[in-house]
Write an enzyme that holds these catalytic residues in place. Structure first.
Site, PDB file in Angstrom:
ATOM      1  N   TYR A 124       0.837  -1.190   0.000  1.00  0.00           N
ATOM      2  CA  TYR A 124       0.000   0.000   0.000  1.00  0.00           C
ATOM      3  C   TYR A 124       0.877   1.246   0.000  1.00  0.00           C
ATOM      4  CZ  TYR A 124      -4.274   2.345  -0.279  1.00  0.00           C
ATOM      5  OH  TYR A 124      -5.266   3.136  -0.765  1.00  0.00           O
ATOM      6  N   ARG A 179      -8.492  10.638  -8.395  1.00  0.00           N
ATOM      7  CA  ARG A 179      -7.732  11.307  -7.328  1.00  0.00           C
ATOM      8  C   ARG A 179      -6.910  10.249  -6.595  1.00  0.00           C
ATOM      9  NH1 ARG A 179      -9.021  13.146  -1.762  1.00  0.00           N
ATOM     10  NH2 ARG A 179      -8.164  15.211  -1.471  1.00  0.00           N
ATOM     11  N   LYS A 182      -6.138  -2.261  -1.683  1.00  0.00           N
ATOM     12  CA  LYS A 182      -7.071  -2.185  -0.550  1.00  0.00           C
ATOM     13  C   LYS A 182      -7.686  -3.556  -0.258  1.00  0.00           C
ATOM     14  CE  LYS A 182      -7.346   2.161   0.727  1.00  0.00           C
ATOM     15  NZ  LYS A 182      -7.936   3.170   1.544  1.00  0.00           N
ATOM     16  N   GLU A 233     -13.503   4.629  -3.632  1.00  0.00           N
ATOM     17  CA  GLU A 233     -12.112   4.897  -3.296  1.00  0.00           C
ATOM     18  C   GLU A 233     -11.489   5.862  -4.299  1.00  0.00           C
ATOM     19  OE1 GLU A 233     -10.734   3.360  -0.581  1.00  0.00           O
ATOM     20  OE2 GLU A 233      -8.961   4.585  -0.938  1.00  0.00           O
ATOM     21  N   ASP A 234     -10.884   6.910  -3.784  1.00  0.00           N
ATOM     22  CA  ASP A 234     -10.101   7.848  -4.599  1.00  0.00           C
ATOM     23  C   ASP A 234     -10.880   8.463  -5.761  1.00  0.00           C
ATOM     24  OD1 ASP A 234      -8.135   7.420  -2.813  1.00  0.00           O
ATOM     25  OD2 ASP A 234      -6.701   6.515  -4.166  1.00  0.00           O
ATOM     26  N   ASP A 236     -14.098   5.394   1.825  1.00  0.00           N
ATOM     27  CA  ASP A 236     -13.020   5.288   2.812  1.00  0.00           C
ATOM     28  C   ASP A 236     -12.290   6.612   2.994  1.00  0.00           C
ATOM     29  OD1 ASP A 236     -11.286   3.836   4.590  1.00  0.00           O
ATOM     30  OD2 ASP A 236      -9.765   4.089   3.056  1.00  0.00           O
ATOM     31  N   ASP A 237     -12.122   7.375   1.909  1.00  0.00           N
ATOM     32  CA  ASP A 237     -11.406   8.657   2.026  1.00  0.00           C
ATOM     33  C   ASP A 237     -12.154   9.609   2.949  1.00  0.00           C
ATOM     34  OD1 ASP A 237      -9.568   7.846  -0.057  1.00  0.00           O
ATOM     35  OD2 ASP A 237     -11.266   8.141  -1.402  1.00  0.00           O
ATOM     36  N   ASN A 245      -0.839  14.468   3.480  1.00  0.00           N
ATOM     37  CA  ASN A 245       0.097  13.617   2.764  1.00  0.00           C
ATOM     38  C   ASN A 245      -0.049  13.914   1.275  1.00  0.00           C
ATOM     39  OD1 ASN A 245      -2.266  12.247   2.150  1.00  0.00           O
ATOM     40  ND2 ASN A 245      -1.991  10.741   3.762  1.00  0.00           N
TER      41      ASN A 245
HETATM   42  P1  NAD Z   1      -9.305  19.815   0.229  1.00  0.00           P
HETATM   43  O1  NAD Z   1      -8.719  20.406  -0.993  1.00  0.00           O
HETATM   44  O2  NAD Z   1     -10.750  19.464   0.265  1.00  0.00           O
HETATM   45  O3  NAD Z   1      -9.070  20.863   1.438  1.00  0.00           O
HETATM   46  C1  NAD Z   1      -7.911  21.615   1.654  1.00  0.00           C
HETATM   47  C2  NAD Z   1      -8.237  22.707   2.651  1.00  0.00           C
HETATM   48  O4  NAD Z   1      -7.032  23.364   3.035  1.00  0.00           O
HETATM   49  C3  NAD Z   1      -9.157  23.783   2.106  1.00  0.00           C
HETATM   50  O5  NAD Z   1     -10.095  24.129   3.082  1.00  0.00           O
HETATM   51  C4  NAD Z   1      -8.231  24.967   1.880  1.00  0.00           C
HETATM   52  O6  NAD Z   1      -8.874  26.222   2.028  1.00  0.00           O
HETATM   53  C5  NAD Z   1      -7.230  24.757   2.988  1.00  0.00           C
HETATM   54  N1  NAD Z   1      -5.954  25.434   2.743  1.00  0.00           N
HETATM   55  C6  NAD Z   1      -5.249  25.497   1.600  1.00  0.00           C
HETATM   56  N2  NAD Z   1      -4.147  26.239   1.790  1.00  0.00           N
HETATM   57  C7  NAD Z   1      -4.149  26.625   3.076  1.00  0.00           C
HETATM   58  C8  NAD Z   1      -3.277  27.391   3.866  1.00  0.00           C
HETATM   59  N3  NAD Z   1      -2.149  27.900   3.371  1.00  0.00           N
HETATM   60  N4  NAD Z   1      -3.599  27.586   5.153  1.00  0.00           N
HETATM   61  C9  NAD Z   1      -4.730  27.072   5.671  1.00  0.00           C
HETATM   62  N5  NAD Z   1      -5.585  26.337   4.974  1.00  0.00           N
HETATM   63  C10 NAD Z   1      -5.307  26.108   3.689  1.00  0.00           C
HETATM   64  O7  NAD Z   1      -8.419  18.576   0.595  1.00  0.00           O
HETATM   65  P2  NAD Z   1      -8.742  17.360   1.601  1.00  0.00           P
HETATM   66  O8  NAD Z   1      -9.324  16.238   0.849  1.00  0.00           O
HETATM   67  O9  NAD Z   1      -9.472  17.867   2.778  1.00  0.00           O
HETATM   68  O10 NAD Z   1      -7.262  16.913   2.008  1.00  0.00           O
HETATM   69  C11 NAD Z   1      -6.398  17.826   2.671  1.00  0.00           C
HETATM   70  C12 NAD Z   1      -5.126  17.125   3.055  1.00  0.00           C
HETATM   71  O11 NAD Z   1      -5.404  16.133   4.009  1.00  0.00           O
HETATM   72  C13 NAD Z   1      -4.387  16.438   1.900  1.00  0.00           C
HETATM   73  O12 NAD Z   1      -3.002  16.603   2.060  1.00  0.00           O
HETATM   74  C14 NAD Z   1      -4.736  15.010   2.091  1.00  0.00           C
HETATM   75  O13 NAD Z   1      -3.728  14.177   1.568  1.00  0.00           O
HETATM   76  C15 NAD Z   1      -4.804  14.944   3.577  1.00  0.00           C
HETATM   77  N6  NAD Z   1      -5.574  13.808   4.013  1.00  0.00           N
HETATM   78  C16 NAD Z   1      -5.004  13.055   4.899  1.00  0.00           C
HETATM   79  C17 NAD Z   1      -5.629  11.962   5.331  1.00  0.00           C
HETATM   80  C18 NAD Z   1      -4.996  11.102   6.357  1.00  0.00           C
HETATM   81  O14 NAD Z   1      -5.575  10.217   6.907  1.00  0.00           O
HETATM   82  N7  NAD Z   1      -3.776  11.334   6.654  1.00  0.00           N
HETATM   83  C19 NAD Z   1      -6.860  11.619   4.839  1.00  0.00           C
HETATM   84  C20 NAD Z   1      -7.456  12.425   3.911  1.00  0.00           C
HETATM   85  C21 NAD Z   1      -6.792  13.555   3.517  1.00  0.00           C
END
Ligand code: NAD
Length: 593
Positions: A145, A198, A216, A287-288, A310-311, A450
């Site tokens: 993964y 995505r 998965k 997924e994605d 899942d996301d 990430n």
């Molecule tokens: P998204 O595009 O829906 O949301 C991003 C958010 O960040 C928006 O609200 C945007 O306004 C804000 N943003 C952008 N630039 C910014 C800044 N400089 N300061 C403050 N806020 C800012 O994306 P998402 O699907 O919510 O994913 C966001 C991140 O979370 C990605 O990196 C994703 O990989 C990560 N993520 C992690 C996990 C995990 O389990 N680790 C799971 C899902 C998503």
């Protein structure tokens, strides 16, 4: 109960009708790896037996990945099953075979080569493949993964060996049920589907995204013991807007721009209906999918069929699990916390919704519950009066003066937890981390963005700038950190703690839907599996080496929720945990004679 007949080319096992119910039979065959061989004859007059399972012999048996044991076929089996002379004389044990695989795997020079090697093993000998993964999960999870599967999808067409799963395109409109019916296993209970838009933070990879459902589903088997023959990876190829793939002669998908709008929605609808028809009761995991489709699809279908994303839901639950564990360290009550999210996108708001559900379960009103969650996005703190707020975000716009700087927001709100989900790197600066440590004895710092290049801060930064006080979790893996004379083991919020167990619990109870309450129950179950010693070492998740037990507990919690909520369609077993344990596939060899 059953008789075994030897034919020229196969061994036929016949089960006497009336003496064995479908579920018992299915479980028995699971244990001898014969699930996929099962055939049912309809009607009483068809034969004196209404179930038969055929075990092929000779080379066909040797080359069947679900049945083959390779060099581990015993002498007796070799004689009885037409294998004499087809194998080198020495009989090896499963453990010896695992040793050989690991030796060869570790010799490969890149992770992609290791992935391809494991894929070839999966095509050769499923039992050995799952044994190797289960026994070495901490080492091999990053290969099967993230992050390796991301690199794999990036060049999927170039390393493509053998098809695996079902590909559906817009050309297949009107015949999706027929395509699903072509899958050789007729008892599919879990489907993971992607449209490849995505893929793991790398965007639109079209049909090359197939590596994700495959990965998965392998984890469903490794982590929760869902038999591989019950799973099916699906790619919905609606084209791609990725110029590189549109011009790549080795790309495996259709080389036209993405189809959107009504035709896209009609294809999804047809797929959903076809699954109900071909594999009734099957769980569908989205997924994605791109954000634009992910939320609306799950909103549309979650109350109609057994499905989840899942996301969205898995991520929220895995974050909630870390919050529950963190509160075991601080001793604080959930309702007394102030959570400040950096980012107000899909990941942040979905976690907020699950947090609200947990707070409401503790007696708060939804409005009071939302006041525990604060958001800071690209335009600053989300507050009442901001003209640009829409949809969900507006529910979390509280009374406060505008704040444009995240550090200032931390100083103004004094949160117990900051949760980074902005996708913007290095936003948790040393000053912010120091401030968090000044406000709290044990500040909760989750850096969840990430891939690796996007995290808000590293584990080392979190521990260093809080003098070792941070309770830390991340979206990417970090090595143990030695600081302040102590070793900390940072935890990765990996959805694998959640979705395999959820799938198993849904399957066991025959739940008609997958609810947020089930995800909350799953999050609590994960946190219960974090020991006091884990907490002292800085872990907010259990080590992956205990994943089978975690998945069993998650499954039991989810199934209990299904029974309590009236969503279960199967009778409640006397001992739910033991019943679920009995469903779990163990990658071991069973005797065929
Ligand atoms: P998204 O595009 O829906 O949301 C991003 C958010 O960040 C928006 O609200 C945007 O306004 C804000 N943003 C952008 N630039 C910014 C800044 N400089 N300061 C403050 N806020 C800012 O994306 P998402 O699907 O919510 O994913 C966001 C991140 O979370 C990605 O990196 C994703 O990989 C990560 N993520 C992690 C996990 C995990 O389990 N680790 C799971 C899902 C998503």
């Amino acid at each position: 109960m059953y008789t075994i007949l030897h034919d020229q080319d196969e061994i036929i096992i016949r089960f006497e009708k009336d003496l064995v119910d479908d579920e018992t039979l299915s479980r028995f065959l699971n244990h001898i790896n014969l699930q996929s061989m099962l055939k049912k004859s309809d009607g009483d007059d068809a034969s004196a037996h209404n179930w038969t399972a055929c075990l092929p012999t000779g080379l066909i048996l040797l080359r069947d990945p679900t049945l083959s044991k390779g060099s581990a076929f015993t002498r007796g089996e070799r004689e009885a099953l037409g294998l004499a002379g087809l194998l080198p004389p020495r009989v090896h044990t499963l453990d010896e075979q695992v040793r050989r695989i690991l030796e060869n795997l570790r010799k490969q020079s890149t992770d992609i080569e290791r992935y391809v090697y494991l894929l070839a093993l999966q095509d050769r000998n499923r039992t050995l493949f799952y044994r190797v993964l289960l026994d070495n999960i901490e080492e091999l999870m990053p290969i099967v993964y993230t992050p390796t599967v991301g690199q794999v999808c990036f060049q999927f067409g170039h390393i493509f060996r053998r098809p695996s799963g079902i590909y559906i395109t817009a050309r297949d409109r009107g015949r999706i049920a027929e395509l699903l019916g072509n899958w050789p296993n007729k008892d599919v209970q879990v489907i993971v589907i992607t449209d490849g838009e995505r893929i793991l933070g790398m965007g639109d990879l079209g049909a090359d995204g197939m590596g994700v459902p495959m990965g998965k589903l392998a984890l469903y088997t490794v982590c929760a013991g869902i038999h591989p023959s019950l799973t099916l990876p699906v790619t919905l190829d609606m084209g791609t807007d990725n110029a590189r793939l549109l011009n790549d002669p080795l790309y495996i998908g259709l080389q036209h721009p993405r189809i959107r709008g009504d035709l896209y929605d009609e294809m999804i609808e047809e797929f959903i209906l076809a699954v109900q028809q071909v594999f009734p009761g099957c769980i569908i995991q989205f997924e994605d999918f791109a954000n634009r489709n992910a939320s609306r699809l799950i909103q549309q279908y979650r109350d109609q069929i057994c499905c989840f994303n899942d996301d969205i839901q898995g991520t929220a639950a895995v974050t909630m699990a870390a919050i529950f564990s963190a509160l075991r360290i601080t001793g604080g009550a959930l309702k007394d916390q102030r959570f400040l999210f950096l980012g107000a996108g899909e990941a942040a708001l979905d976690t907020g919704e699950l947090l609200v559900l947990a707070l409401v379960a503790e007696g708060l009103s939804p409005k009071e519950a939302r006041r525990c969650c604060w958001y800071f996005d690209s335009k600053g703190l989300v507050v009442k009066g901001r003209a640009d707020l829409s949809g969900h975000k507006r529910l979390y716009a509280h009374d406060h003066s505008p704040v444009a700087d995240f550090h200032e927001a931390v100083q103004a709100l004094g949160p117990q937890a900051i949760i980074g989900v902005s996708g913007q790197p290095r936003q948790f600066t040393p000053e912010i981390l120091e401030t968090m440590a000044r406000i709290n004895d044990r500040p909760i710092i989750f850096s969840l963005s990430n891939p690796t290049s996007k995290f808000e801060c590293t584990a080392e930064e979190a521990y260093t700038w809080t003098s070792g006080q941070a309770i830390f979790a991340s979206g990417t893996p970090f090595a143990p950190v030695v600081t302040q004379g102590r070793t900390f083991y940072p935890s990765q919020g990996n959805n694998v703690y959640i979705f395999p167990g959820v799938g198993l619990g849904v399957m066991a109870s025959g739940a008609a839907q997958v609810t947020d309450e089930m995800f909350l129950a799953a999050a609590r179950a994960v946190s219960r599996n974090v020991s006091e010693e884990d907490l002292q070492n800085g872990r907010v998740y259990p080590p992956l080496s205990r994943i089978r037990q975690v998945s069993l507990d998650v499954a039991a919690a989810v199934a209990e929720q299904a029974y309590a909520g009236g969503l279960a369609t199967k009778p409640l077993p006397g001992d739910l945990v033991e019943f679920i344990r009995g469903l779990m596939f163990e990658p071991v060899y069973r005797s065929y004679i």
